[in-house]
Design a protein around this motif. Structure first.
Motif, mmCIF file in Angstrom:
data_model
loop_
_atom_site.group_PDB
_atom_site.id
_atom_site.type_symbol
_atom_site.label_atom_id
_atom_site.label_comp_id
_atom_site.label_asym_id
_atom_site.label_seq_id
_atom_site.Cartn_x
_atom_site.Cartn_y
_atom_site.Cartn_z
ATOM 1 N N GLU A 170 0.833 -1.210 0.000
ATOM 2 C CA GLU A 170 0.000 0.000 0.000
ATOM 3 C C GLU A 170 0.867 1.259 0.000
ATOM 4 O O GLU A 170 0.566 2.235 -0.701
ATOM 5 C CB GLU A 170 -0.922 -0.015 1.224
ATOM 6 N N TYR A 171 1.948 1.226 0.772
ATOM 7 C CA TYR A 171 2.850 2.382 0.861
ATOM 8 C C TYR A 171 3.529 2.656 -0.481
ATOM 9 O O TYR A 171 3.555 3.794 -0.969
ATOM 10 C CB TYR A 171 3.889 2.122 1.949
ATOM 11 N N ASN A 173 2.606 1.631 -3.424
ATOM 12 C CA ASN A 173 1.634 1.910 -4.479
ATOM 13 C C ASN A 173 1.228 3.382 -4.500
ATOM 14 O O ASN A 173 0.830 3.912 -5.536
ATOM 15 C CB ASN A 173 0.397 1.024 -4.304
ATOM 16 N N LYS A 174 1.327 4.049 -3.353
ATOM 17 C CA LYS A 174 1.039 5.485 -3.301
ATOM 18 C C LYS A 174 2.142 6.291 -3.985
ATOM 19 O O LYS A 174 1.891 7.352 -4.547
ATOM 20 C CB LYS A 174 0.895 5.930 -1.843
ATOM 21 N N LYS A 177 2.543 4.883 -8.631
ATOM 22 C CA LYS A 177 1.157 4.632 -9.027
ATOM 23 C C LYS A 177 1.047 3.548 -10.101
ATOM 24 O O LYS A 177 1.673 3.638 -11.159
ATOM 25 C CB LYS A 177 0.526 5.922 -9.560
#
Length: 252
Positions: A170-171, A173-174, A177
């Motif tokens: 999640e980290y 992917n921010k 992108k």
């Protein structure tokens, strides 16, 4: 895929048998193995099942030998008349080392890399320098290279102060992108295959994973592997994980 490519200009038929082969497909493959139509058979533990018989088995190559039990490896000796057996491993188990040391097993060592390969550079950094690492990744990904990011856990734990693969995914992917994928042992086999195919063929740059990618992964574009909380892994695991990179003519 690799073996089929090597023998494509020869009059040799290759066949792949795995546990996913069921029903009619499995019966057809078993028949090709039994009647000798297939000369080179590649497979998983499915090859040692009772329903698989070979017409004339002359050589058995057991890759990643440390992942097979003694009786599993011996099963091939009962499927032919004393076939030659070659076991391969970068991290042999103690029993195998003892057999080699005391002369009960002939030993060969591959000490050279394939032509054009470079030694892998290994660096240890503190987690406090994570931002510096991320910036380095941004530069590396501009060159169309791919990266593995290994975590010791799938999900966050209250008992252990370790970064989990899901949180790391999640980290990242921010920051990157639509360039990051996640794979771990709880995914179904088909889901794992889909993730690996996307990572290999599509424009994804980072694969966040657990040790599920420890063996059997061959992606030439992957030149870096980040192993988070390396102290949580054994030496054999670290050696196997490091072997996922350094598979092309670029520095890893």
């Amino acid at each position: 895929q690799n073996i089929s490519t090597l023998v494509k200009n020869l009059s040799v038929k290759t066949l792949l048998l795995t546990g996913k082969d069921k029903g009619k497909i499995r019966l057809e493959k078993n028949l090709q193995i039994k009647n000798g139509e297939a000369q080179i058979i590649i497979g998983t533990h499915a090859l040692i099942q009772d329903d698989v018989s070979f017409k004339s088995i002359g050589l058995v190559v057991v890759d990643e030998q440390h992942r097979f039990g003694v009786f599993q490896r011996m099963a091939f000796t009962y499927k032919g008349i004393k076939p030659s057996i070659l076991v391969m491993s970068a991290t042999p188990i103690p029993r195998t080392l003892s057999l080699a040391a005391y002369g009960d097993m002939d030993e060969s060592r591959i000490t050279e890399k394939p032509l054009g390969r470079f030694p892998i550079t290994t660096i240890s950094i503190n987690l406090s320098k994570e931002n510096k690492l991320i910036n380095r990744l941004k530069e590396k990904l501009k060159t169309n290279e791919k990266v593995y990011w290994i975590c010791p856990l799938i999900e966050e734990s209250e008992e252990l102060d370790l970064k989990a693969a899901t949180i790391r995914y999640e980290y990242l992917n921010k920051i990157f992108k639509n360039k990051v994928l996640l794979i771990h042992g709880r995914l179904k086999e088909k889901e794992k295959e889909e993730v690996m195919e996307k990572f290999q063929k599509e424009d994804y740059k980072i694969l966040v994973a657990t040790t599920v990618i420890e063996v059997g992964i061959d992606i030439k574009e992957a030149t870096s592997i980040i192993i988070e909380h390396a102290e949580r892994f054994g030496l054999s695991q670290l050696h196997q994980l490091r072997g996922r990179v350094g598979r092309n003519d670029k520095q890893s």
